[in-house]
Design an enzyme around this catalytic site. Sequence first.
Site, PDB file in Angstrom:
ATOM      1  N   SER A 239      -9.950   0.108   7.486  1.00  0.00           N
ATOM      2  CA  SER A 239      -9.337   0.206   6.163  1.00  0.00           C
ATOM      3  C   SER A 239      -8.778  -1.094   5.609  1.00  0.00           C
ATOM      4  O   SER A 239      -8.404  -1.148   4.437  1.00  0.00           O
ATOM      5  CB  SER A 239      -8.218   1.256   6.186  1.00  0.00           C
ATOM      6  OG  SER A 239      -8.762   2.533   6.399  1.00  0.00           O
TER       7      SER A 239
ATOM      8  N   SER B  67      -9.248   2.534   3.472  1.00  0.00           N
ATOM      9  CA  SER B  67      -8.292   3.186   2.602  1.00  0.00           C
ATOM     10  C   SER B  67      -7.402   2.218   1.821  1.00  0.00           C
ATOM     11  O   SER B  67      -6.612   2.645   0.998  1.00  0.00           O
ATOM     12  CB  SER B  67      -7.407   4.115   3.438  1.00  0.00           C
ATOM     13  OG  SER B  67      -6.669   3.378   4.411  1.00  0.00           O
TER      14      SER B  67
ATOM     15  N   LYS C 160       0.840  -1.189   0.000  1.00  0.00           N
ATOM     16  CA  LYS C 160       0.000   0.000   0.000  1.00  0.00           C
ATOM     17  C   LYS C 160       0.879   1.245   0.000  1.00  0.00           C
ATOM     18  O   LYS C 160       1.919   1.291   0.678  1.00  0.00           O
ATOM     19  CB  LYS C 160      -0.902  -0.020   1.232  1.00  0.00           C
ATOM     20  CG  LYS C 160      -1.901   1.122   1.334  1.00  0.00           C
ATOM     21  CD  LYS C 160      -2.777   0.926   2.568  1.00  0.00           C
ATOM     22  CE  LYS C 160      -3.766   2.060   2.771  1.00  0.00           C
ATOM     23  NZ  LYS C 160      -4.616   1.849   3.960  1.00  0.00           N
TER      24      LYS C 160
END
Length: 494
Positions: A176, A152, A74
């Site tokens: 997330s 996210s 990520k």
Amino acid sequence: MRFDEYSRCDGLRLAQLVADREISAAEALEAAIARAEAINPRLNAIVARMDSIARERAREPLSGPFAGVPFLEKDLGQEYAGVPCSYGSRGLKRTGFAPSVHAEITERWLKAGVLIFGRTNTPEFGLQLVTESAAWGPARNPWSVDLTPGGSSGGSAAAVAAGIAPLAGANDLGGSIRVPAAVCGLFGFKPGRGRTPWGPERGEMLFGSAVNHVISRSVRDSAAMLDATQGPELASAFQLAPPQRPYLEEVSREGERLRIAFSTRAPFGEPVGREASAAVDAAAKLLASLGHEVEPATPAIDGETLLDDFGSLLFTGAALLVAEAKRRAGCRDGDFEPDTRLLARLGHTLRADELAASLDRCQDYVRIMNVFHRRYDVYMTPTTATLAPHIGETSTPRALAAFAAAAARLGLSRAILSSGRVRALLRFKIAWAPFTELANLTGAPAMSVPLHWTADGLPMGIHFMSRASDEGLLFRLAGELERAQPWFDRRPPA
């Protein structure tokens, strides 16, 4: 290696094929790269490619449980030395900020043997439950490209669901990991506070509410990767007791008869869709058929106060991350999105005694959940209250954005904070996923399990929380559910 062969493997299976020399690490990597090139233009899941780095690494001797397995990080809190890291922010993207050292979680992933070949899309600083940054544009859900893959860690979830990689890096401040996993038909596990590292620069993130881990297709991949990454580091605020046995072993162990409470009542009073309620009812029946004691119950936590306290952490985090971007990369106010600027202003406006009171109440929530867990081993809810929103559906309403901008120009941030409009904004932003934040504020481990699909073929996750530091119990339950109602072969049409 053909895509149909590659996509039938989870990470551990790919590693076994590499270890047995049935395929090479390079062949696995090229299959992942080919899939990324074919599907990423539609999904915008990967925002930075690291193909050459991964190809060079694939030629080296590799060891670890995931030796030779393609992997994505990520683009937030999982830095790779020398590779630009934007945190989903236009400012950091513009300046080309690149860290000089690996994040500790990256070091541990590399020791596990993975081939990191890209970085995934995230909202600016991970502050949203959708992935729609101004820096990179929206990530799209492989099950329906008009829908969000959540946030996210939306880019990671979209990539795994589309078969680009069997698992990918993710982190979780308020859902997330679990929310993107839920709407992409994947397994999402949030370890408990302090179980995985945040170093080398900090021992924990936002008072321990945020954690690093992965999103995966199989339960055993998540368990084995947590085995590889769990444990203290030099900056750890405290040291947890090590797990009783490897988490990978827990997945295949026969689970004990559990007392499971379930609820479809959203903590902040938001309406819960019929599909989410049906998903929980079906999960309750499945669990009862497996021999567990299942009954409706809800912990006695005031949802409005919980919303305010989650807001305090979110505002504080925004202020911290904006200040760090300015310090580390010379970013300017205009580099940040309006929502981010508003949240950061609120963080600066929040008084120290108000933040301290929120942190104290988080300890109250821990106490309340500890009492709740005297009766129940697990607390089950929907992961999301509704199906995934359409792209742009959760953007801040224009009237509220205009009010916030005008108040900021007049120096009235304190008035915004106390006006009730902040709570309205928070409620609007997380109304579709209000069940996950409690686990972050208490530091408890939690997971989203893909147990439900709608008649139109869209996934919904079921959320489970356990006692603090009892990740093993959740992995046993997840393994049992995976065997009873497999999901690995469910694939999106994209």
